[in-house]
Every structure is written in C-alpha cells, then in structure tokens.
Design an enzyme around this catalytic site. Structure first.
Site: not given
Lengths: 255, 191
Positions: B77, B172, B174
């Site tokens: 990001c 993202h 994750e």
C-alpha cells in the site's frame, strides 16, 4: 471495479455475540471467535464487530479479543463501540483491526472524525448512522445500544452524511432502523435518497431476510456493501450460497 | 528464514506479522537497522499517509538502508507508493527507487474515494497471481515501467510492481484471504 461486499455484523455484548429485534431483547447467539472463523471461511468480504453496550454504559470496548480475531482471520474487519479518542482507536488498530467505526461519539464530538482521519487516514474511519423516518424526514438517532438510552438527535440524516464526509469519514454504514432485525428487506428508498450525496462508500444495514434482499440492494441501489446479522447467525442464509446466487444474477461478487 | 517488518509508524503491523505466522514464516517487527540487517527479507508496510511514513523513516535513519539493500523487500500500500519519486498526498518527496508519481482518485471518474473493497488484479508476468484482493486507498500510481499487475478503478492503475529485489502491491495481501496468501508465498519464494 470493486465487488459488492457481503458483511456479517457481530453485535457483541459482554463478550458474546448477540442479536436483538429493533435494538432490544438481545439473545446470545454464540462465541465471537467461532463465528468470526466461520464467516471468514465461508467467504465473507469483511466483518464488523459492534460492541453495542459500550457507548451506552460509558465503557470502551475490551481490546483483547481484537488481537485474537486478527490472528485467526485473513479478511479486513472493523470494530465499533465506545471509541471516543485517538488513543482508543490506536489501541484497536494496533491490535489488528483495519477500521474503527464511530456513531454516538461522532455525534457528541464531530471533530473526532477529523482527528481520526488525520491520524490514521480516511480509510480507517467509518461512521455508523442509525436513521429512522419521522414525519417524512430521515432523522439520526444516538445511543441506540439500549432502548432506555436511545435519543433523537433532531439532525436530518442527509445533513449528517454531508458533514461526516467533509470531516474526513472514509465510509458510512447506514442502519435503517425501521427495518432493523425485522427481515423485510433493505430500505431501498432511504438508501437511494442518502446515496445521492455520498462520495464515500456506503454500506446498507438493516432488514436483510432473504437472498433476494441482497440482490435488490445491489441492483436497485449503488450501495457498496450489505451488512446483515441475524440471517447469518441463524443460518437462514449461508454466505457462500448467497454469493453464488448473486454471481449468477450477474452481480460483481468475489467468490 | 526471517522477515523483518519495518516499523515505520502507522497502525496494524500485527496483521502482517500474523499473516506470515499463518504461513509458518518467522517475522519480527522492528525499526532497528542492526536487527533488520540480520533478516533475509523485508516488508515495508505503511498505513497512514505518505508524508508521515517518509518522516518516520527519515527520523529512524531507515531511508538509506531501504534504498541500498539488495535483499527482497515487499512494499504494501503506502509502502509501495513511497518507492516512487513523488506523492500528491501532502506533496511528499518519496524514495525515488521507481520512476513515477502517486496521484489521487477522483470522484469525477464515477468512483467512491477512498477505494475500499475487493478489486480484480491481472498480472502480466504470472497469471497464478490473478484474483481479487483487498484495497483501501485514496492514492495510486497510474502506470510505470515496472508495473506487472493492473487493476481498474475509474481508470487502470498499478496494483503490482516489480524491479530487481523490489516488489510492491497496492492491495493488502495480509487481508486478502487465499489470494493474499498466494501473493505472500510468491514473495517468500523469491527469498
């Protein structure tokens, strides 16, 4: 383009997931961790944890479970409930939440929205709005976690939506209270009215009962996502089946 | 294998730590150059704004470290955005590792700003990385010489970049469920 989001909401009271009808008569539906894991595995796009007692009783949401949720799920999640300051928000975000959602504290102190957006970025700041029609006007209510404390703010919902956007809100969850918990479908009229002035993503909340209600909210309004609680908690709708159905209706959905 | 998650301020470093942990990879969160130099690879996260992240890196003497390392480094990001020359976000000079600028999404293109949600990524060099990933951003790079993955939001934009030891993603990983795990595994394989 972005897919339409399916967002189970877990109302948390005293550490358990509960669901009430029109904001009262809460019944316990299960453990936070188990339900979070289940919805994650079924393909939910995001989760919202709403500590419904917190604002009402002047407490703040306990942070321990936020860390556990972050450890076990791999989709974004938002935490709401009694977040009144930068340090409350920081603790929740540092524990692994992606966003914080504020409702009553934003009404009491609108500058908090600006402070949160400056500190963490707009994408972390969600504003929850509880709105109900009254004399042909949509009005914002506060302190809705408990029917004893619920308060008419006399602020018109469209004005509040303008205001929170100008202060830096990154997303709005519009809970249409006339529909909440009764499973008669989303309030499409109100959603369309409010979407007219909304540049940030708006999530529809309140009223989901059948899979067709999700189809309606995505085909008849420009809502970015649909939030629901009881239909998922009671296994009336299974998320992966819902998403297959919506995909077959040519709605842009992640499966 | 050990991954150093570079603590450049901002919240939510734990989510990245947990995502490696779920993949069985050891990671530590640190801003110490000494600790970082013992790691095999790095993640440059970045939640907040470009200027805040750059100022934090400057204060912690991490700019040269990041620019000179030859080890694999993944920017996520804003962590990816600061690899570029310049960001419109508070007019911020960035690391200048990759030619190009970061600009803001425009509601006049018929999109909500910020972009929040799951968007489709198409990768030119490895189609096993194609899929839906989770995005939460107001700023983006349109295109660069090193863009290998594209998404569309009003306009086409860079969602994956790759140059030498540098990998960057606008989404993202994750928070991107199975697709995200696949992307992190792709990064881990380069170590």
């Amino acid at each position: 383009m972005l897919t339409k989001r399916i967002i189970p909401c877990l109302d948390v009271k005293n550490g358990q997931v509960v669901k009430g009808i029109k904001f009262k008569d809460h019944e316990v539906v299960g453990s936070i961790i188990e339900l979070a894991k289940k919805y994650n595995d079924e393909g939910a796009d995001e989760l919202v944890f709403y500590d419904i007692g917190a604002s009402t009783y002047d407490g703040i949401v306990s942070k321990d479970w936020v860390k556990i949720i972050a450890e076990i799920i791999n989709i974004p999640f938002c935490v709401a409930g009694g977040i009144k300051s930068i340090s409350d928000a920081k603790q929740i975000l540092n524990n692994g939440a992606d966003k914080v959602s504020i409702n009553t504290p934003a009404l009491e102190n609108p500058d908090l929205i600006k402070e949160l957006a400056n500190e963490f970025g707009s994408q972390c700041v969600v504003i929850g709005i509880d709105s109900m029609i009254e004399n042909n006007k949509y009005i914002v209510y506060s302190n809705t976690g408990d029917e004893k404390t619920i308060k008419n703010t006399h602020i018109e919902t469209n004005e509040w939506i303008d205001r929170v956007q100008s202060l830096g809100a990154g997303e709005i969850v519009l809970n249409c209270m006339n529909q909440d918990g009764v499973r008669n479908g989303y309030d499409l009229v109100q959603l369309n009215e409010m979407l007219k002035n909304c540049d940030v993503p708006l999530i529809a909340s309140g009223g989901a009962g059948r899979i067709e209600d999700f189809q309606d909210v995505f085909t008849k309004t420009k809502s970015s996502g649909a939030l629901a609680a009881s239909v998922f908690h009671k296994n009336l709708i299974i998320i992966n089946e819902l998403k297959e159905f919506l995909l077959n209706q040519s709605i842009n959905i992640r499966v | 294998m050990n991954i150093g998650i570079i603590d450049c301020g901002g919240a939510n470093l734990n989510s990245i730590y947990y995502s490696f942990k779920r993949l069985g990879i050891n990671a530590i969160i640190t801003n110490s150059v000494k600790e970082l130099s013992e790691m095999n690879a790095y993640v440059l996260p970045g939640v907040g704004s470009a200027d805040v992240v750059m100022n934090t890196l400057r204060k912690r003497d991490l700019i040269n470290f990041i620019k000179s390392t030859k080890k694999p480094i993944l920017g996520i990001c804003i962590g990816m955005q600061i690899f570029f020359d310049y960001s419109e976000e508070n007019q911020t000079g960035c690391l200048g590792i990759i030619d190009g600028n970061i600009e803001k999404f425009n509601v006049n293109d018929g999109v909500n700003v910020p972009q929040m949600g799951w968007n489709k990524v198409e990768c030119d060099t490895d189609n096993s990385l194609n899929g839906h990933y989770y995005f939460a951003n107001s700023y983006f790079n349109k295109d660069s010489k090193f863009t290998i993955g594209y998404s569309s939001y009003g306009n086409k934009f860079s969602s994956i970049i790759k140059k030498d030891n540098i990998l960057g993603c606008q989404f993202h990983p994750e928070k991107s469920s199975k697709a995200g795990e696949k992307f992190l595994t792709y990064f881990i394989k380069s170590i």
